[in-house]
Write an enzyme that holds these catalytic residues in place. Sequence first.
Site, PDB file in Angstrom:
ATOM      1  N   LYS A 140      -2.594  -0.746   6.728  1.00 52.60           N
ATOM      2  CA  LYS A 140      -3.612  -1.770   6.459  1.00 52.60           C
ATOM      3  C   LYS A 140      -4.048  -2.352   7.796  1.00 52.60           C
ATOM      4  O   LYS A 140      -3.275  -2.316   8.757  1.00 52.60           O
ATOM      5  CB  LYS A 140      -3.019  -2.883   5.580  1.00 52.60           C
ATOM      6  CG  LYS A 140      -4.059  -3.710   4.850  1.00 52.60           C
ATOM      7  CD  LYS A 140      -4.538  -3.046   3.572  1.00 52.60           C
ATOM      8  CE  LYS A 140      -5.692  -3.804   2.948  1.00 52.60           C
ATOM      9  NZ  LYS A 140      -6.072  -3.295   1.625  1.00 52.60           N
TER      10      LYS A 140
ATOM     11  N   LYS B 152       1.895   1.745  -3.552  1.00 53.17           N
ATOM     12  CA  LYS B 152       0.704   2.032  -4.361  1.00 53.17           C
ATOM     13  C   LYS B 152       0.230   3.469  -4.146  1.00 53.17           C
ATOM     14  O   LYS B 152      -0.044   4.201  -5.097  1.00 53.17           O
ATOM     15  CB  LYS B 152      -0.409   1.058  -3.961  1.00 53.17           C
ATOM     16  CG  LYS B 152      -1.728   1.260  -4.695  1.00 53.17           C
ATOM     17  CD  LYS B 152      -2.852   0.411  -4.112  1.00 53.17           C
ATOM     18  CE  LYS B 152      -2.441  -1.029  -3.914  1.00 53.17           C
ATOM     19  NZ  LYS B 152      -3.565  -1.894  -3.551  1.00 53.17           N
TER      20      LYS B 152
ATOM     21  N   GLN C  79       0.831  -1.211   0.000  1.00 58.12           N
ATOM     22  CA  GLN C  79       0.000   0.000   0.000  1.00 58.12           C
ATOM     23  C   GLN C  79       0.867   1.263   0.000  1.00 58.12           C
ATOM     24  O   GLN C  79       0.519   2.271  -0.612  1.00 58.12           O
ATOM     25  CB  GLN C  79      -0.896  -0.007   1.248  1.00 58.12           C
ATOM     26  CG  GLN C  79      -2.018   1.014   1.220  1.00 58.12           C
ATOM     27  CD  GLN C  79      -3.230   0.551   0.428  1.00 58.12           C
ATOM     28  OE1 GLN C  79      -3.646  -0.587   0.567  1.00 58.12           O
ATOM     29  NE2 GLN C  79      -3.771   1.407  -0.407  1.00 58.12           N
TER      30      GLN C  79
ATOM     31  N   ASN D 134     -16.709  -6.493  -4.547  1.00 59.82           N
ATOM     32  CA  ASN D 134     -16.660  -5.092  -4.984  1.00 59.82           C
ATOM     33  C   ASN D 134     -15.792  -4.900  -6.225  1.00 59.82           C
ATOM     34  O   ASN D 134     -16.249  -4.340  -7.238  1.00 59.82           O
ATOM     35  CB  ASN D 134     -16.139  -4.233  -3.815  1.00 59.82           C
ATOM     36  CG  ASN D 134     -15.871  -2.809  -4.211  1.00 59.82           C
ATOM     37  OD1 ASN D 134     -14.766  -2.485  -4.633  1.00 59.82           O
ATOM     38  ND2 ASN D 134     -16.871  -1.974  -4.138  1.00 59.82           N
TER      39      ASN D 134
ATOM     40  N   SER E  18     -10.329   7.261  -2.708  1.00 61.34           N
ATOM     41  CA  SER E  18     -10.348   7.495  -1.257  1.00 61.34           C
ATOM     42  C   SER E  18      -9.615   8.801  -0.940  1.00 61.34           C
ATOM     43  O   SER E  18     -10.048   9.581  -0.086  1.00 61.34           O
ATOM     44  CB  SER E  18      -9.670   6.344  -0.512  1.00 61.34           C
ATOM     45  OG  SER E  18     -10.574   5.285  -0.295  1.00 61.34           O
TER      46      SER E  18
ATOM     47  N   GLY F 173     -12.311   0.310   3.177  1.00 65.01           N
ATOM     48  CA  GLY F 173     -12.768  -1.080   3.093  1.00 65.01           C
ATOM     49  C   GLY F 173     -11.756  -1.979   2.396  1.00 65.01           C
ATOM     50  O   GLY F 173     -10.771  -1.518   1.823  1.00 65.01           O
ATOM     51  N   ASP F 174     -11.995  -3.266   2.464  1.00 68.33           N
ATOM     52  CA  ASP F 174     -11.239  -4.287   1.726  1.00 68.33           C
ATOM     53  C   ASP F 174     -12.105  -5.548   1.780  1.00 68.33           C
ATOM     54  O   ASP F 174     -13.333  -5.423   1.975  1.00 68.33           O
ATOM     55  CB  ASP F 174      -9.852  -4.512   2.364  1.00 68.33           C
ATOM     56  CG  ASP F 174      -8.929  -5.367   1.501  1.00 68.33           C
ATOM     57  OD1 ASP F 174      -8.446  -4.867   0.471  1.00 68.33           O
ATOM     58  OD2 ASP F 174      -8.694  -6.545   1.825  1.00 68.33           O
TER      59      ASP F 174
HETATM   60  P1  NDP Z   1     -15.015  -8.454  -1.425  1.00 67.83           P
HETATM   61  O1  NDP Z   1     -15.104  -8.957  -0.033  1.00 67.83           O
HETATM   62  O2  NDP Z   1     -16.031  -7.500  -1.919  1.00 67.83           O
HETATM   63  O3  NDP Z   1     -14.970  -9.695  -2.447  1.00 67.83           O
HETATM   64  C1  NDP Z   1     -13.967 -10.658  -2.343  1.00 67.83           C
HETATM   65  C2  NDP Z   1     -14.242 -11.739  -3.384  1.00 67.83           C
HETATM   66  O4  NDP Z   1     -13.133 -12.625  -3.416  1.00 67.83           O
HETATM   67  C3  NDP Z   1     -15.454 -12.581  -3.056  1.00 67.83           C
HETATM   68  O5  NDP Z   1     -16.018 -13.048  -4.246  1.00 67.83           O
HETATM   69  C4  NDP Z   1     -14.848 -13.732  -2.261  1.00 67.83           C
HETATM   70  O6  NDP Z   1     -15.608 -14.914  -2.284  1.00 67.83           O
HETATM   71  C5  NDP Z   1     -13.543 -13.929  -2.990  1.00 67.83           C
HETATM   72  N1  NDP Z   1     -12.537 -14.470  -2.078  1.00 67.83           N
HETATM   73  C6  NDP Z   1     -12.093 -13.943  -0.908  1.00 67.83           C
HETATM   74  N2  NDP Z   1     -11.183 -14.736  -0.340  1.00 67.83           N
HETATM   75  C7  NDP Z   1     -11.052 -15.800  -1.169  1.00 67.83           C
HETATM   76  C8  NDP Z   1     -10.260 -16.963  -1.139  1.00 67.83           C
HETATM   77  N3  NDP Z   1      -9.406 -17.201  -0.136  1.00 67.83           N
HETATM   78  N4  NDP Z   1     -10.380 -17.836  -2.177  1.00 67.83           N
HETATM   79  C9  NDP Z   1     -11.230 -17.607  -3.193  1.00 67.83           C
HETATM   80  N5  NDP Z   1     -12.010 -16.511  -3.276  1.00 67.83           N
HETATM   81  C10 NDP Z   1     -11.921 -15.626  -2.278  1.00 67.83           C
HETATM   82  O7  NDP Z   1     -13.534  -7.845  -1.546  1.00 67.83           O
HETATM   83  P2  NDP Z   1     -12.985  -6.767  -2.593  1.00 67.83           P
HETATM   84  O8  NDP Z   1     -13.616  -6.984  -3.908  1.00 67.83           O
HETATM   85  O9  NDP Z   1     -13.036  -5.458  -1.937  1.00 67.83           O
HETATM   86  O10 NDP Z   1     -11.438  -7.171  -2.639  1.00 67.83           O
HETATM   87  C11 NDP Z   1     -10.927  -8.146  -3.570  1.00 67.83           C
HETATM   88  C12 NDP Z   1      -9.427  -7.959  -3.726  1.00 67.83           C
HETATM   89  O11 NDP Z   1      -9.173  -6.616  -4.194  1.00 67.83           O
HETATM   90  C13 NDP Z   1      -8.598  -8.101  -2.452  1.00 67.83           C
HETATM   91  O12 NDP Z   1      -7.323  -8.624  -2.782  1.00 67.83           O
HETATM   92  C14 NDP Z   1      -8.419  -6.663  -1.992  1.00 67.83           C
HETATM   93  O13 NDP Z   1      -7.288  -6.484  -1.165  1.00 67.83           O
HETATM   94  C15 NDP Z   1      -8.252  -5.968  -3.330  1.00 67.83           C
HETATM   95  N6  NDP Z   1      -8.504  -4.537  -3.316  1.00 67.83           N
HETATM   96  C16 NDP Z   1      -9.718  -4.044  -2.935  1.00 67.83           C
HETATM   97  C17 NDP Z   1      -9.943  -2.677  -2.970  1.00 67.83           C
HETATM   98  C18 NDP Z   1     -11.282  -2.087  -2.684  1.00 67.83           C
HETATM   99  O14 NDP Z   1     -11.446  -0.874  -2.925  1.00 67.83           O
HETATM  100  N7  NDP Z   1     -12.251  -2.835  -2.214  1.00 67.83           N
HETATM  101  C19 NDP Z   1      -8.858  -1.723  -3.310  1.00 67.83           C
HETATM  102  C20 NDP Z   1      -7.657  -2.357  -3.775  1.00 67.83           C
HETATM  103  C21 NDP Z   1      -7.488  -3.717  -3.735  1.00 67.83           C
HETATM  104  P3  NDP Z   1     -16.621 -15.259  -1.081  1.00 67.83           P
HETATM  105  O15 NDP Z   1     -17.852 -14.453  -1.343  1.00 67.83           O
HETATM  106  O16 NDP Z   1     -16.832 -16.739  -1.189  1.00 67.83           O
HETATM  107  O17 NDP Z   1     -15.914 -14.878   0.183  1.00 67.83           O
END
Ligand code: NDP
Length: 462
Positions: free
Chosen positions: A142, A130, A127, A256, A394, A181-182
């Site tokens: 984080k 980034k 981060q 997300n 953000s 969020g994350d």
């Molecule tokens: P969400 O919680 O909205 O979604 C996560 C998704 O990934 C879900 O579909 C979840 O499935 C799946 N998932 C989580 N863990 C696993 C796992 N161990 N194996 C397989 N699938 C998994 O999270 P985000 O979309 O916010 O985040 C996704 C990625 O993007 C992360 O790496 C995060 O750090 C990164 N990110 C997010 C940002 C943001 O603004 N939100 C910014 C920058 C990076 P299930 O529903 O089954 O849990």
Amino acid sequence: MASPAAAQNSPSTALDSNAEVNAFLNQVATRNPGEPEFLQAVHEVATDIVPFTADKPQYRDARILERMAEPDRIISFRVCWTDDNNEVQINRAYRIQNNNAIGPYKGGLRFHPSVNQSVLKFLAFEQTLKNSLTSLPMGGGKGGADFDPKGRSDAEVMRFCQAFMTELSRHIGPNIDVPAGDIGVGGREIGYLFGQYKRLNTRFEGVLTGKGPSFGGSLIRPEATGYGVVYMMHNMLAHAGQSIEGKTCLVSGSGNVATFCVEKLNSMGGKVVTLSDSSGFIHDPDGITDEKLAYVMDLKGNRRGRIDEYAKAFGCDFVANARPWIVPGQLAFPCATQNEVNEKDAADLVKGGCQAMAEGANMPTTPAAVTALQEAGVLLVPAKAANAGGVAVSGLEMSQNSLRYAWTRDEVDARLQTIMRDIHEQCAGYGEQTGGGLDYLKGANIAGFVKVADAMLAQGVN
Ligand code: NDP
């Protein structure tokens, strides 16, 4: 005792860079036992930064990379709360404040059973670089907890968030540390966290980002990470004389980042055929249209269901306990979690005709998979550049909160596009042209490093 790297580093001594990278990594490994994700992230950065600083004594003598790989502060705390059966639950939570050389600590909160110190240290380290790439004044941090929101009622999530913020609130503030969020932390959780911070501090201030639009949230923030990933892919393809139009796209995840990545791909003429969650993936060869995407957003965002319901609703394949990378396609967007593309997945992607990958998730590609993709000539833009759109908006939310003003959707989107274009240019500026195209990994690492390093140098040894 001086580190192996520093002990050997007289500015004028030319060392074999592999040996020096290994010496540096051995030192980091010794200081951080049992933290494989953190070591993986530092390794990936050191491979570019150690050779880059070989002829730059100002960075080497001040031991900038070693200082960046040692968080300013690690806060670890217990979170106790009662579930709907009146039973006491205990979780472990953290906030890693990695580096605030260029601005207040900034980075998301993750609620997932896999959260531990190693995962959060890797995320906080990444981060830092980034946030630097966004050109906005934000340091790196984080946090999160090993709390699993799945299957929990709204009331339980609220009580957990309130208990979590009761401790966290003393460590954060609009000029100190601004979480977002994350995984597992979306608009609902940010709302509960903000409410508790306000109750404890009697102050309405921009201490969190990703807030609801009625209480200081920026328009486009929910969309920003997914949209930004696609803007980055667009810039990368344009640089190579190509476009998204008409290409088959593989997206993993269904949260997300994944869903807004699909929305933007659809609007730019891509055809998305996969989505996944932790139970498996769906393959819809007809394409995940906007209408079907609305179903996914409701399924995952409101009903908190499983992705196999999509297959039943739209009559396509669901493959349990597998990832989408076996499906043929030209563009790949891993948007779920770390290490979700391994060497075998990389081979499958290459076999299926993959030309480019933009990482939506943080560190989704294992080192062996990165090498395999690069050797096959797949253009690869790393997470710290590709998914920086989320933290960039953000940062824009922080600016709007300070101004007590809200920009329109179009204004924020235009700024996001400009920031992603600028990140692409920075990566292109520092990334070398290789046989397979620009080396975006190196470009992102060096561009992110230089700004933080210069600020650290200016601020002396601290
Ligand atoms: P969400 O919680 O909205 O979604 C996560 C998704 O990934 C879900 O579909 C979840 O499935 C799946 N998932 C989580 N863990 C696993 C796992 N161990 N194996 C397989 N699938 C998994 O999270 P985000 O979309 O916010 O985040 C996704 C990625 O993007 C992360 O790496 C995060 O750090 C990164 N990110 C997010 C940002 C943001 O603004 N939100 C910014 C920058 C990076 P299930 O529903 O089954 O849990």
